[in-house]
Motif scaffolding. Structure first.
Motif, PDB file in Angstrom:
ATOM      1  N   MET A 214     -28.112  -8.156 -72.062  1.00 26.92           N
ATOM      2  CA  MET A 214     -28.529  -6.716 -72.503  1.00 26.92           C
ATOM      3  C   MET A 214     -27.263  -6.180 -72.787  1.00 26.92           C
ATOM      4  SD  MET A 214     -30.663  -4.166 -70.459  1.00 26.92           S
ATOM      5  CE  MET A 214     -31.435  -2.936 -70.879  1.00 26.92           C
ATOM      6  N   LEU A 215     -26.156  -6.130 -72.062  1.00 24.24           N
ATOM      7  CA  LEU A 215     -24.842  -5.387 -72.366  1.00 24.24           C
ATOM      8  C   LEU A 215     -23.890  -6.120 -73.050  1.00 24.24           C
ATOM      9  CD1 LEU A 215     -24.069  -3.280 -69.102  1.00 24.24           C
ATOM     10  CD2 LEU A 215     -25.152  -2.549 -71.415  1.00 24.24           C
ATOM     11  N   GLY A 216     -24.264  -7.400 -73.385  1.00 21.80           N
ATOM     12  CA  GLY A 216     -23.109  -8.273 -73.768  1.00 21.80           C
ATOM     13  C   GLY A 216     -22.911  -8.145 -75.291  1.00 21.80           C
ATOM     14  N   SER A 217     -23.760  -7.413 -75.998  1.00 21.60           N
ATOM     15  CA  SER A 217     -23.469  -7.218 -77.475  1.00 21.60           C
ATOM     16  C   SER A 217     -23.088  -5.455 -77.536  1.00 21.60           C
ATOM     17  CB  SER A 217     -24.774  -7.449 -78.337  1.00 21.60           C
ATOM     18  OG  SER A 217     -25.857  -6.768 -77.933  1.00 21.60           O
ATOM     19  N   ILE A 218     -22.715  -5.000 -76.544  1.00 21.14           N
ATOM     20  CA  ILE A 218     -22.372  -3.726 -76.900  1.00 21.14           C
ATOM     21  C   ILE A 218     -20.789  -3.600 -76.196  1.00 21.14           C
ATOM     22  CG2 ILE A 218     -23.007  -1.128 -75.853  1.00 21.14           C
ATOM     23  CD1 ILE A 218     -25.710  -2.170 -75.432  1.00 21.14           C
ATOM     24  N   ASN A 219     -20.036  -2.631 -76.972  1.00 16.53           N
ATOM     25  CA  ASN A 219     -18.970  -2.303 -76.455  1.00 16.53           C
ATOM     26  C   ASN A 219     -18.441  -1.721 -75.330  1.00 16.53           C
ATOM     27  OD1 ASN A 219     -18.187  -3.140 -79.102  1.00 16.53           O
ATOM     28  ND2 ASN A 219     -17.740  -1.363 -80.119  1.00 16.53           N
ATOM     29  N   ILE A 220     -17.531  -2.356 -74.760  1.00 25.10           N
ATOM     30  CA  ILE A 220     -16.733  -1.653 -73.424  1.00 25.10           C
ATOM     31  C   ILE A 220     -16.066  -0.510 -73.608  1.00 25.10           C
ATOM     32  CG2 ILE A 220     -15.079  -2.366 -71.701  1.00 25.10           C
ATOM     33  CD1 ILE A 220     -16.196  -5.346 -71.565  1.00 25.10           C
ATOM     34  N   VAL A 221     -16.098   0.382 -72.594  1.00 28.67           N
ATOM     35  CA  VAL A 221     -15.031   1.393 -72.613  1.00 28.67           C
ATOM     36  C   VAL A 221     -14.312   1.089 -71.398  1.00 28.67           C
ATOM     37  CG1 VAL A 221     -14.880   3.906 -72.394  1.00 28.67           C
ATOM     38  CG2 VAL A 221     -16.826   2.990 -73.524  1.00 28.67           C
ATOM     39  N   ALA A 222     -13.081   1.410 -71.846  1.00 31.17           N
ATOM     40  CA  ALA A 222     -12.022   0.965 -70.506  1.00 31.17           C
ATOM     41  C   ALA A 222     -11.574   2.346 -70.097  1.00 31.17           C
ATOM     42  CB  ALA A 222     -10.841   0.273 -71.120  1.00 31.17           C
ATOM     43  N   PHE A 223     -11.158   2.395 -68.842  1.00 36.34           N
ATOM     44  CA  PHE A 223     -10.660   3.782 -68.100  1.00 36.34           C
ATOM     45  C   PHE A 223      -9.388   3.396 -67.384  1.00 36.34           C
ATOM     46  CE2 PHE A 223     -15.140   4.174 -68.452  1.00 36.34           C
ATOM     47  CZ  PHE A 223     -15.427   5.474 -69.066  1.00 36.34           C
ATOM     48  N   VAL A 224      -8.647   4.292 -67.471  1.00 37.17           N
ATOM     49  CA  VAL A 224      -6.982   4.253 -66.927  1.00 37.17           C
ATOM     50  C   VAL A 224      -7.053   5.524 -66.420  1.00 37.17           C
ATOM     51  CG1 VAL A 224      -4.565   4.006 -67.073  1.00 37.17           C
ATOM     52  CG2 VAL A 224      -6.197   2.483 -68.233  1.00 37.17           C
ATOM     53  N   PRO A 225      -6.526   5.831 -65.066  1.00 39.28           N
ATOM     54  CA  PRO A 225      -6.023   7.093 -64.739  1.00 39.28           C
ATOM     55  C   PRO A 225      -4.971   7.674 -64.961  1.00 39.28           C
ATOM     56  CG  PRO A 225      -5.924   5.615 -62.793  1.00 39.28           C
ATOM     57  CD  PRO A 225      -6.404   4.753 -64.150  1.00 39.28           C
ATOM     58  N   THR A 226      -4.735   8.878 -64.976  1.00 42.11           N
ATOM     59  CA  THR A 226      -3.368   9.495 -65.344  1.00 42.11           C
ATOM     60  C   THR A 226      -3.119  10.800 -64.644  1.00 42.11           C
ATOM     61  OG1 THR A 226      -1.623   9.918 -66.745  1.00 42.11           O
ATOM     62  CG2 THR A 226      -3.852  10.542 -67.435  1.00 42.11           C
ATOM     63  N   LYS A 227      -2.239  11.291 -64.113  1.00 39.46           N
ATOM     64  CA  LYS A 227      -1.983  12.632 -63.617  1.00 39.46           C
ATOM     65  C   LYS A 227      -1.271  13.373 -64.516  1.00 39.46           C
ATOM     66  CE  LYS A 227      -0.095  10.377 -59.647  1.00 39.46           C
ATOM     67  NZ  LYS A 227       0.588  10.282 -58.547  1.00 39.46           N
ATOM     68  N   ASP A 228      -0.649  12.738 -65.457  1.00 40.25           N
ATOM     69  CA  ASP A 228       0.298  13.616 -66.314  1.00 40.25           C
ATOM     70  C   ASP A 228      -0.127  12.892 -67.889  1.00 40.25           C
ATOM     71  OD1 ASP A 228       2.398  14.496 -68.277  1.00 40.25           O
ATOM     72  OD2 ASP A 228       4.012  14.356 -66.587  1.00 40.25           O
ATOM     73  N   GLN A 229      -1.110  13.769 -68.628  1.00 40.43           N
ATOM     74  CA  GLN A 229      -1.464  13.261 -69.848  1.00 40.43           C
ATOM     75  C   GLN A 229      -0.540  13.280 -70.608  1.00 40.43           C
ATOM     76  OE1 GLN A 229      -5.088  15.855 -70.371  1.00 40.43           O
ATOM     77  NE2 GLN A 229      -6.217  13.815 -70.605  1.00 40.43           N
ATOM     78  N   GLU A 230       0.631  14.070 -70.812  1.00 41.18           N
ATOM     79  CA  GLU A 230       1.545  14.061 -71.895  1.00 41.18           C
ATOM     80  C   GLU A 230       2.269  12.948 -71.831  1.00 41.18           C
ATOM     81  OE1 GLU A 230       4.098  17.628 -72.134  1.00 41.18           O
ATOM     82  OE2 GLU A 230       2.351  18.908 -71.897  1.00 41.18           O
ATOM     83  N   ARG A 231       2.807  12.577 -70.506  1.00 39.37           N
ATOM     84  CA  ARG A 231       3.500  11.279 -70.327  1.00 39.37           C
ATOM     85  C   ARG A 231       2.424  10.110 -70.753  1.00 39.37           C
ATOM     86  NH1 ARG A 231       6.521  10.309 -64.864  1.00 39.37           N
ATOM     87  NH2 ARG A 231       4.291   9.778 -64.544  1.00 39.37           N
TER      88      ARG A 231
END
Length: 125
Positions: A1-18
């Motif tokens: 079912m989800l095999g043909s749909i793109n993955i969205v990856a997530f990474v946490p940050t405390k400092d968006q500029e860096r």
């Protein structure tokens, strides 16, 4: 079912500029937008959301994101030239570049982003 749909990856940050300077400027991902909750970047067709987290958040002590590359030695040298430090863990043999070769012949090298999240590059046989 989800095999043909793109993955969205997530990474946490405390400092968006860096984080933006690192993911866009050092790793070369294309910045799309800041939607107020996360930086949205294009990682070769995969959406990477570098999400804002509270200042007291701690990075995971395990790998959270990696890239498969065609030539790991060239990639490690290139990223090293941009100031990326590759981790030496000491519990298995890594070469002078920080690359570990698995018994299968696959190769992996680990590095951290500015928030201390563990990332990798790998080459698979």
């Amino acid at each position: 079912m989800l095999g043909s749909i793109n993955i969205v990856a997530f990474v946490p940050t405390k400092d968006q500029e860096r984080a933006r300077a690192f993911y866009e400027g050092v790793l070369g991902l294309r910045f799309i937008k800041d939607d107020g909750f996360a930086l949205v970047l294009d990682a070769h067709g995969i959406m990477l959301r570098v999400a804002k987290v509270p200042a007291d958040s701690k990075p995971a002590q395990f790998l959270i994101l990696g890239w498969e590359v065609p030539n790991i030695e060239d990639m490690v040298r290139g990223l090293g030239g941009k100031g990326v430090h590759f981790e030496i863990f000491g519990f298995f043999k890594q070469d002078e570049l920080g690359i570990w070769t698995a018994p299968t012949g696959d190769k992996v090298a680990w590095f951290k982003d500015p928030d201390g999240n563990i990332l990798s590059v790998s080459q698979h046989v």
